[in-house]
Design a protein around this motif. Structure first.
Motif, mmCIF file in Angstrom:
data_model
loop_
_atom_site.group_PDB
_atom_site.id
_atom_site.type_symbol
_atom_site.label_atom_id
_atom_site.label_comp_id
_atom_site.label_asym_id
_atom_site.label_seq_id
_atom_site.Cartn_x
_atom_site.Cartn_y
_atom_site.Cartn_z
ATOM 1 N N THR A 32 -16.322 -134.331 -32.431
ATOM 2 C CA THR A 32 -14.928 -134.752 -32.223
ATOM 3 C C THR A 32 -14.777 -135.596 -30.961
ATOM 4 N N VAL A 33 -15.314 -135.095 -29.853
ATOM 5 C CA VAL A 33 -15.154 -135.799 -28.578
ATOM 6 C C VAL A 33 -15.827 -137.167 -28.613
ATOM 7 N N THR A 34 -17.055 -137.202 -29.102
ATOM 8 C CA THR A 34 -17.785 -138.474 -29.095
ATOM 9 C C THR A 34 -17.173 -139.479 -30.072
ATOM 10 N N LEU A 35 -16.764 -139.021 -31.245
ATOM 11 C CA LEU A 35 -16.142 -139.934 -32.206
ATOM 12 C C LEU A 35 -14.786 -140.427 -31.713
ATOM 13 N N LEU A 36 -14.067 -139.591 -30.978
ATOM 14 C CA LEU A 36 -12.790 -140.025 -30.400
ATOM 15 C C LEU A 36 -13.017 -141.140 -29.392
ATOM 16 N N LEU A 37 -14.019 -140.969 -28.528
ATOM 17 C CA LEU A 37 -14.343 -142.010 -27.553
ATOM 18 C C LEU A 37 -14.781 -143.295 -28.250
ATOM 19 N N GLU A 220 -24.885 -129.545 -44.218
ATOM 20 C CA GLU A 220 -24.155 -129.019 -43.064
ATOM 21 C C GLU A 220 -23.818 -130.140 -42.079
ATOM 22 N N GLY A 221 -24.799 -131.046 -41.874
ATOM 23 C CA GLY A 221 -24.538 -132.192 -40.999
ATOM 24 C C GLY A 221 -23.399 -133.050 -41.522
ATOM 25 N N ILE A 222 -23.349 -133.236 -42.852
ATOM 26 C CA ILE A 222 -22.253 -134.004 -43.447
ATOM 27 C C ILE A 222 -20.922 -133.311 -43.214
ATOM 28 N N TRP A 223 -20.892 -131.992 -43.451
ATOM 29 C CA TRP A 223 -19.645 -131.242 -43.209
ATOM 30 C C TRP A 223 -19.217 -131.328 -41.749
ATOM 31 N N LEU A 224 -20.188 -131.208 -40.837
ATOM 32 C CA LEU A 224 -19.873 -131.302 -39.405
ATOM 33 C C LEU A 224 -19.277 -132.673 -39.077
ATOM 34 N N GLY A 225 -19.862 -133.727 -39.670
ATOM 35 C CA GLY A 225 -19.354 -135.077 -39.433
ATOM 36 C C GLY A 225 -17.945 -135.253 -39.966
ATOM 37 N N ILE A 226 -17.702 -134.732 -41.169
ATOM 38 C CA ILE A 226 -16.369 -134.868 -41.783
ATOM 39 C C ILE A 226 -15.327 -134.084 -41.002
ATOM 40 N N GLY A 228 -15.537 -132.972 -37.920
ATOM 41 C CA GLY A 228 -15.410 -133.507 -36.563
ATOM 42 C C GLY A 228 -14.670 -134.826 -36.488
ATOM 43 N N SER A 229 -14.560 -135.553 -37.612
ATOM 44 C CA SER A 229 -13.863 -136.843 -37.595
ATOM 45 C C SER A 229 -12.372 -136.721 -37.881
ATOM 46 N N ILE A 230 -11.927 -135.563 -38.341
ATOM 47 C CA ILE A 230 -10.509 -135.400 -38.711
ATOM 48 C C ILE A 230 -9.592 -135.610 -37.510
ATOM 49 N N LEU A 231 -9.879 -134.918 -36.412
ATOM 50 C CA LEU A 231 -9.025 -135.030 -35.221
ATOM 51 C C LEU A 231 -9.071 -136.437 -34.615
ATOM 52 N N PRO A 232 -10.259 -137.054 -34.438
ATOM 53 C CA PRO A 232 -10.278 -138.434 -33.934
ATOM 54 C C PRO A 232 -9.496 -139.405 -34.810
ATOM 55 N N LEU A 271 -14.565 -146.256 -40.454
ATOM 56 C CA LEU A 271 -15.722 -146.389 -39.568
ATOM 57 C C LEU A 271 -15.996 -145.077 -38.842
ATOM 58 N N ILE A 272 -14.935 -144.425 -38.353
ATOM 59 C CA ILE A 272 -15.099 -143.136 -37.655
ATOM 60 C C ILE A 272 -15.703 -142.099 -38.595
ATOM 61 N N LEU A 273 -15.158 -142.029 -39.827
ATOM 62 C CA LEU A 273 -15.672 -141.062 -40.808
ATOM 63 C C LEU A 273 -17.123 -141.359 -41.152
ATOM 64 N N LEU A 274 -17.443 -142.620 -41.372
ATOM 65 C CA LEU A 274 -18.810 -143.008 -41.713
ATOM 66 C C LEU A 274 -19.775 -142.671 -40.580
ATOM 67 N N MET A 275 -19.366 -142.949 -39.332
ATOM 68 C CA MET A 275 -20.222 -142.631 -38.185
ATOM 69 C C MET A 275 -20.452 -141.128 -38.094
#
Length: 294
Positions: A32-37, A220-226, A228-232, A271-275
């Motif tokens: 979340t933090v890194t994708l927000l930045l 699990e990595g995909i779920w974490l990415g998805i 974690g991208s919701i808030l950003p 782009l955020i979701l894809l990253m």
């Protein structure tokens, strides 16, 4: 892969996220933090690039015509300038129009010149490639009945150089931020997988293939990415909407514009979701690899 096996892996990945609650929270927080930045900085740099492009596209030259030139000479000059390679547009402005514009800008005091207009007729010329402005100005100045060509000589090269440097710096910063994000997130995911190395060893000892072991962790990595991208995505959307609503009225009459809220916000959110998904997959894949050698 059979649908039943994939369904099992999906259920297992979701169970593991819930079972390892604190590690999941740590991973999602890092994402979340890194994708927000990354999202905020990318939106900023894309708008700066848009402003740089607008500045480049606004570069034009004023081509002043000799006072004694008649309408035939003016028409001939327009045809000659238009035929030059690299000319995008040629707009004629008479000295009367120039004086009217001067009066509008500086007040009725300028109206004193209506009796004896000292201004010249001119063409406003734009190059297809703004970087060819200097070359075109030189060619136009050699045409007969051209009195002068003004285009910001000496400053235009500095402008293009500054814009190019800003673009390169922005690209390097975005790349550096993405690399940092991948490093931080993959390390956080790695900590999660290290805590479950026994589970991986047992699966390997009972004959599970490498991909059978990998897939739940990749999911699990995909779920974490998805997740974690919701808030950003939400924060970037709200921030950019407010910035757009604040800036757009103030830039309405300016040649510099910011990117339209839509479709830009959909592009930056995608782009955020894809990253998030790509970094999650990459982090899981790389982290689980070392534990597959049993």
């Amino acid at each position: 892969m059979k649908a039943r096996t994939l369904s099992r892996h999906l259920r297992e990945s979701l169970k593991n996220l819930a079972r390892n609650g604190w590690m999941t929270f740590a991973s999602v927080s890092a994402v979340t933090v890194t994708l927000l930045l990354v999202g905020v900085f990318t939106a900023l740099m894309l708008n700066m690039n848009k402003a740089a492009t607008d500045i480049e596209q606004d570069v034009e030259m004023n081509v002043y015509i000799e006072l004694e030139s008649g309408q035939e000479e003016i028409d001939s000059l327009e045809d000659q300038i238009t035929s030059l390679s690299g000319v995008e547009s040629v707009a004629y402005s008479s000295k009367e129009q120039e004086l009217t514009s001067l009066i509008d800008s500086f007040g009725e005091d300028m109206a004193l010149f209506e009796q004896n207009n000292p201004l010249r007729d001119k063409f406003v010329v734009k190059a297809t490639d703004p970087r060819q402005t200097e070359r075109l100005a030189t060619e136009i100045s050699d045409i007969e009945n051209i009195a002068d060509v003004e285009y910001g000589e000496g400053k235009i090269d500095q402008l293009f150089e500054t814009l190019e440097i800003s673009r390169n710096v922005g690209a390097v910063l975005i790349f550096g931020l993405l690399f940092t994000a991948m490093f931080l997130i993959s390390n956080t995911i790695k900590i999660t997988i290290v805590a479950r190395r026994r589970e991986i060893e047992i699966m390997k000892l009972v004959g599970a293939s490498n991909w059978f072991v990998r897939i739940p962790f990749i999911l699990e990595g995909i779920w974490l990415g998805i997740i974690g991208s919701i808030l950003p995505i939400g924060i970037v959307t709200v921030l950019y909407y407010n910035v757009y609503e604040f800036m757009q009225p103030r830039l309405q009459n300016s040649f510099i514009q910011i990117l339209e809220f839509t479709p830009f916000i959909y592009q930056i959110n995608a782009l955020i979701l894809l990253m998030g998904v790509v970094i999650g997959i990459w982090g899981s894949f790389m982290s689980v690899r070392k534990f597959l050698r049993v």
